[in-house]
Design a protein around this motif. Sequence first.
Motif, PDB file in Angstrom:
ATOM      1  N   GLU A 120       0.826  -1.207   0.000  1.00 19.07           N
ATOM      2  CA  GLU A 120       0.000   0.000   0.000  1.00 19.07           C
ATOM      3  C   GLU A 120       0.865   1.263   0.000  1.00 19.07           C
ATOM      4  O   GLU A 120       0.546   2.249  -0.658  1.00 19.07           O
ATOM      5  CB  GLU A 120      -0.957   0.004   1.192  1.00 19.07           C
ATOM      6  N   THR A 121       1.968   1.221   0.712  1.00 19.56           N
ATOM      7  CA  THR A 121       2.875   2.363   0.754  1.00 19.56           C
ATOM      8  C   THR A 121       3.493   2.611  -0.625  1.00 19.56           C
ATOM      9  O   THR A 121       3.560   3.758  -1.087  1.00 19.56           O
ATOM     10  CB  THR A 121       3.986   2.133   1.800  1.00 19.56           C
ATOM     11  N   VAL A 122       3.916   1.547  -1.274  1.00 14.78           N
ATOM     12  CA  VAL A 122       4.490   1.690  -2.618  1.00 14.78           C
ATOM     13  C   VAL A 122       3.438   2.211  -3.587  1.00 14.78           C
ATOM     14  O   VAL A 122       3.722   3.058  -4.443  1.00 14.78           O
ATOM     15  CB  VAL A 122       5.080   0.340  -3.099  1.00 14.78           C
ATOM     16  N   ARG A 123       2.207   1.749  -3.436  1.00 19.65           N
ATOM     17  CA  ARG A 123       1.134   2.220  -4.327  1.00 19.65           C
ATOM     18  C   ARG A 123       0.838   3.704  -4.128  1.00 19.65           C
ATOM     19  O   ARG A 123       0.428   4.381  -5.077  1.00 19.65           O
ATOM     20  CB  ARG A 123      -0.129   1.395  -4.102  1.00 19.65           C
ATOM     21  N   LEU A 124       1.027   4.206  -2.921  1.00 23.94           N
ATOM     22  CA  LEU A 124       0.874   5.650  -2.701  1.00 23.94           C
ATOM     23  C   LEU A 124       1.821   6.434  -3.606  1.00 23.94           C
ATOM     24  O   LEU A 124       1.465   7.467  -4.159  1.00 23.94           O
ATOM     25  CB  LEU A 124       1.158   6.013  -1.239  1.00 23.94           C
ATOM     26  N   ILE A 125       3.021   5.894  -3.757  1.00 24.11           N
ATOM     27  CA  ILE A 125       4.045   6.570  -4.551  1.00 24.11           C
ATOM     28  C   ILE A 125       3.813   6.347  -6.044  1.00 24.11           C
ATOM     29  O   ILE A 125       3.836   7.295  -6.829  1.00 24.11           O
ATOM     30  CB  ILE A 125       5.454   6.064  -4.142  1.00 24.11           C
ATOM     31  N   THR A 126       3.571   5.094  -6.419  1.00 23.11           N
ATOM     32  CA  THR A 126       3.518   4.767  -7.840  1.00 23.11           C
ATOM     33  C   THR A 126       2.174   5.071  -8.491  1.00 23.11           C
ATOM     34  O   THR A 126       2.132   5.605  -9.600  1.00 23.11           O
ATOM     35  CB  THR A 126       3.854   3.281  -8.068  1.00 23.11           C
ATOM     36  N   GLU A 127       1.078   4.737  -7.815  1.00 21.12           N
ATOM     37  CA  GLU A 127      -0.228   4.870  -8.446  1.00 21.12           C
ATOM     38  C   GLU A 127      -0.931   6.187  -8.126  1.00 21.12           C
ATOM     39  O   GLU A 127      -1.629   6.737  -8.966  1.00 21.12           O
ATOM     40  CB  GLU A 127      -1.123   3.688  -8.056  1.00 21.12           C
ATOM     41  N   ARG A 128      -0.755   6.653  -6.928  1.00 21.74           N
ATOM     42  CA  ARG A 128      -1.439   7.892  -6.538  1.00 21.74           C
ATOM     43  C   ARG A 128      -0.602   9.133  -6.781  1.00 21.74           C
ATOM     44  O   ARG A 128      -1.064  10.252  -6.589  1.00 21.74           O
ATOM     45  CB  ARG A 128      -1.857   7.819  -5.074  1.00 21.74           C
ATOM     46  N   GLY A 129       0.645   8.929  -7.154  1.00 20.15           N
ATOM     47  CA  GLY A 129       1.494  10.043  -7.536  1.00 20.15           C
ATOM     48  C   GLY A 129       2.038  10.877  -6.391  1.00 20.15           C
ATOM     49  O   GLY A 129       2.532  11.984  -6.612  1.00 20.15           O
ATOM     50  N   MET A 130       1.966  10.377  -5.178  1.00 18.27           N
ATOM     51  CA  MET A 130       2.541  11.122  -4.055  1.00 18.27           C
ATOM     52  C   MET A 130       4.060  11.054  -4.142  1.00 18.27           C
ATOM     53  O   MET A 130       4.628  10.063  -4.612  1.00 18.27           O
ATOM     54  CB  MET A 130       2.061  10.543  -2.722  1.00 18.27           C
ATOM     55  N   SER A 131       4.712  12.084  -3.678  1.00 16.53           N
ATOM     56  CA  SER A 131       6.173  12.102  -3.737  1.00 16.53           C
ATOM     57  C   SER A 131       6.745  11.206  -2.645  1.00 16.53           C
ATOM     58  O   SER A 131       6.128  10.988  -1.599  1.00 16.53           O
ATOM     59  CB  SER A 131       6.705  13.522  -3.562  1.00 16.53           C
ATOM     60  N   LEU A 132       7.923  10.714  -2.916  1.00 17.43           N
ATOM     61  CA  LEU A 132       8.625   9.867  -1.962  1.00 17.43           C
ATOM     62  C   LEU A 132       8.854  10.623  -0.650  1.00 17.43           C
ATOM     63  O   LEU A 132       8.651  10.068   0.434  1.00 17.43           O
ATOM     64  CB  LEU A 132       9.951   9.413  -2.577  1.00 17.43           C
ATOM     65  N   ALA A 133       9.239  11.876  -0.765  1.00 15.12           N
ATOM     66  CA  ALA A 133       9.506  12.693   0.418  1.00 15.12           C
ATOM     67  C   ALA A 133       8.236  12.887   1.251  1.00 15.12           C
ATOM     68  O   ALA A 133       8.275  12.816   2.485  1.00 15.12           O
ATOM     69  CB  ALA A 133      10.078  14.040   0.008  1.00 15.12           C
ATOM     70  N   GLN A 134       7.108  13.113   0.586  1.00 15.96           N
ATOM     71  CA  GLN A 134       5.857  13.333   1.301  1.00 15.96           C
ATOM     72  C   GLN A 134       5.425  12.066   2.046  1.00 15.96           C
ATOM     73  O   GLN A 134       5.041  12.122   3.212  1.00 15.96           O
ATOM     74  CB  GLN A 134       4.743  13.768   0.329  1.00 15.96           C
ATOM     75  N   VAL A 135       5.478  10.937   1.389  1.00 16.46           N
ATOM     76  CA  VAL A 135       5.113   9.675   2.031  1.00 16.46           C
ATOM     77  C   VAL A 135       6.070   9.392   3.189  1.00 16.46           C
ATOM     78  O   VAL A 135       5.650   8.942   4.257  1.00 16.46           O
ATOM     79  CB  VAL A 135       5.112   8.517   1.007  1.00 16.46           C
ATOM     80  N   SER A 136       7.329   9.678   2.992  1.00 12.36           N
ATOM     81  CA  SER A 136       8.328   9.485   4.035  1.00 12.36           C
ATOM     82  C   SER A 136       7.992  10.302   5.277  1.00 12.36           C
ATOM     83  O   SER A 136       8.031   9.794   6.399  1.00 12.36           O
ATOM     84  CB  SER A 136       9.709   9.870   3.509  1.00 12.36           C
ATOM     85  N   ARG A 137       7.632  11.554   5.073  1.00 11.72           N
ATOM     86  CA  ARG A 137       7.271  12.415   6.210  1.00 11.72           C
ATOM     87  C   ARG A 137       5.970  11.947   6.860  1.00 11.72           C
ATOM     88  O   ARG A 137       5.875  11.878   8.083  1.00 11.72           O
ATOM     89  CB  ARG A 137       7.120  13.866   5.753  1.00 11.72           C
ATOM     90  N   ASP A 138       4.973  11.622   6.050  1.00 11.44           N
ATOM     91  CA  ASP A 138       3.673  11.234   6.589  1.00 11.44           C
ATOM     92  C   ASP A 138       3.737   9.956   7.417  1.00 11.44           C
ATOM     93  O   ASP A 138       3.068   9.844   8.446  1.00 11.44           O
ATOM     94  CB  ASP A 138       2.660  11.031   5.450  1.00 11.44           C
ATOM     95  N   LEU A 139       4.524   9.000   6.960  1.00  7.49           N
ATOM     96  CA  LEU A 139       4.585   7.707   7.640  1.00  7.49           C
ATOM     97  C   LEU A 139       5.783   7.563   8.581  1.00  7.49           C
ATOM     98  O   LEU A 139       5.929   6.535   9.244  1.00  7.49           O
ATOM     99  CB  LEU A 139       4.613   6.579   6.599  1.00  7.49           C
ATOM    100  N   ASP A 140       6.647   8.571   8.597  1.00  6.96           N
ATOM    101  CA  ASP A 140       7.854   8.561   9.424  1.00  6.96           C
ATOM    102  C   ASP A 140       8.725   7.336   9.102  1.00  6.96           C
ATOM    103  O   ASP A 140       9.136   6.585   9.982  1.00  6.96           O
ATOM    104  CB  ASP A 140       7.496   8.599  10.912  1.00  6.96           C
ATOM    105  N   ILE A 141       8.927   7.144   7.803  1.00  8.13           N
ATOM    106  CA  ILE A 141       9.795   6.072   7.311  1.00  8.13           C
ATOM    107  C   ILE A 141      10.848   6.724   6.421  1.00  8.13           C
ATOM    108  O   ILE A 141      10.526   7.562   5.593  1.00  8.13           O
ATOM    109  CB  ILE A 141       8.993   5.038   6.487  1.00  8.13           C
ATOM    110  N   HIS A 142      12.095   6.345   6.616  1.00 13.36           N
ATOM    111  CA  HIS A 142      13.185   6.960   5.872  1.00 13.36           C
ATOM    112  C   HIS A 142      12.996   6.760   4.364  1.00 13.36           C
ATOM    113  O   HIS A 142      12.518   5.725   3.912  1.00 13.36           O
ATOM    114  CB  HIS A 142      14.526   6.366   6.310  1.00 13.36           C
TER     115      HIS A 142
END
Length: 99
Positions: free
Chosen positions: A16-38
């Motif tokens: 689901e996290t990868v799909r946020l980046i690949t399918e929903r077009g969220m940036s890697l940096a944004q997902v990283s900040r939102d989920l607190d994952i490097h």
Amino acid sequence: MASQGRRKFDREFKIETVRLITERGMSLAQVSRDLDIHENVLRKWRNQYAEDVHHAFPGKGRLKPEEEELRRLKRELADVKEERDILKKALAIFSKHPK
């Protein structure tokens, strides 16, 4: 200060996290900040998912089907070689002519 230790994420969460980046077009940096994952962890997950969508993130101790088959075949080959060596030694013992 006590450390939290290493966090563990299940397969569904990673997908689901990868799909946020690949399918929903969220940036890697944004997902990283939102989920607190490097970001490097997310990048690694994305690459693993891109390599093999159906067998990505097999889990601890589990192998992809191809790797499992390779492991089984190597084990079988080792068994056959051992049997062959035993038979060679037996043949050598029984083929000696008593004097």
